[in-house]
Design a protein around this motif. Structure first.
Motif, PDB file in Angstrom:
ATOM      1  N   ALA A 176       0.861  -0.691   5.315  1.00  0.00           N
ATOM      2  CA  ALA A 176       1.484  -1.708   4.468  1.00  0.00           C
ATOM      3  C   ALA A 176       1.838  -2.942   5.283  1.00  0.00           C
ATOM      4  CB  ALA A 176       2.731  -1.146   3.790  1.00  0.00           C
ATOM      5  N   GLY A 199      -1.296  -5.079   6.125  1.00  0.00           N
ATOM      6  CA  GLY A 199      -1.757  -5.879   5.004  1.00  0.00           C
ATOM      7  C   GLY A 199      -3.258  -5.923   4.821  1.00  0.00           C
ATOM      8  N   VAL A 202       0.649  -5.609  -2.482  1.00  0.00           N
ATOM      9  CA  VAL A 202       0.344  -4.665  -1.393  1.00  0.00           C
ATOM     10  C   VAL A 202      -1.083  -4.142  -1.605  1.00  0.00           C
ATOM     11  CG1 VAL A 202       0.980  -2.500  -0.271  1.00  0.00           C
ATOM     12  CG2 VAL A 202       2.765  -4.026  -1.173  1.00  0.00           C
TER      13      VAL A 202
END
Length: 265
Positions: free
Chosen positions: A59, A62, A114
């Motif tokens: 996360a 990215g 996300v």
């Protein structure tokens, strides 16, 4: 066949470093350099936040990610991401989603950008192929990162070394073919002498089940001290840099398990 120069030219892009995560600086300071296109193993004993760490890591990077989860339920996985970005425990996320209105909208907005796509359920290669095809159909490209959580949850892999090796071989072949970084979560022994003598230290390479930590380009060993919430990460295998198979040298971070967050100390 490729000459060395031709091979370097074709694969230089896939071998570049993964985006650096500022809170992983203690790991970078040890000379650890995770790279695009590598097979990476994250190994640890039971209860060491392997899934949370992997979810947090991808996360924070990215990059477009396909996350195969046999370890977490759909709600657990998605609520952990919302918790990570909102700074609230998963219980609060559940309340938000049930209450509806603005509170629910805020939770959904926090995770909207996300770039993680989840695949839940049993892990086997026909299912993996189907999910990859669906991913390409949806996004018109392969994921840049694929996470398998975890290796022992593949069909037949719990006690069969041959199946475990097959998982490693297929994961490596996929990484070579697509250039996707492949992260495999795996277990270390809870019954070794070191596990009993130093349960809150990262396991050495000899404690990783099946000896499979020797196969990836990069193998990380993790441990969580539940008393201090110190999160320890050792590099027990690195093809292109320093490593310590004993895991006696490790980076120390601080974990917030309730928020699925990890910080440089």
């Amino acid at each position: 066949m490729l000459t060395p120069g031709r091979s370097l030219s074709l694969h230089a892009e896939s071998g570049r470093e993964l985006p650096r995560v500022p809170d992983l600086q203690p790991l970078y300071d040890m000379g650890v350099r995770p790279r695009h296109g590598e097979v990476v193993m994250v190994a640890g004993r039971s209860g060491t936040q392997k899934s949370g760490f992997a979810l947090w890591w991808v996360a924070q990077m990215g990059l477009p990610t396909l996350y195969f989860s046999a370890d977490m339920s759909p709600f657990t996985a998605s609520s952990r991401i919302a918790s990570m970005f909102l700074g609230e425990p998963t219980e609060s996320i559940e309340v938000r989603m049930l209450s509806g209105g603005q509170a629910r909208r805020e939770a959904l907005d926090a995770i909207e950008s996300v770039p993680i796509t989840f695949a839940f359920g049993q892990l086997d290669w026909p299912s993996v192929d189907q999910e990859l095809e669906a991913y390409v159909e949806l996004w018109d490209s392969y994921p840049q990162v694929v996470v398998y959580d975890n290796l022992m949850d593949f069909e037949g892999a719990e006690a069969d070394y041959t199946v475990q090796m097959n998982v490693m071989s297929n994961a490596t072949a996929f990484a070579r073919e697509t250039g996707a970084t492949t992260i495999l979560l795996h277990h270390a022994s809870d019954k070794s002498w070191d596990a009993k003598a130093a349960p809150f230290d990262p396991p050495g390479r000899n404690e990783v089940k099946g000896g499979l930590s020797e196969k990836p380009e990069l193998s990380l060993s993790v441990a969580l001290d539940p008393n201090t919430l110190a999160y320890k990460i050792a590099c027990i295998k690195q093809r292109m840099g320093p490593s310590d198979p004993t895991a006696r040298r490790y980076a120390v971070m601080r974990a917030e398990p309730d928020l699925t967050r990890f910080h440089a100390r």
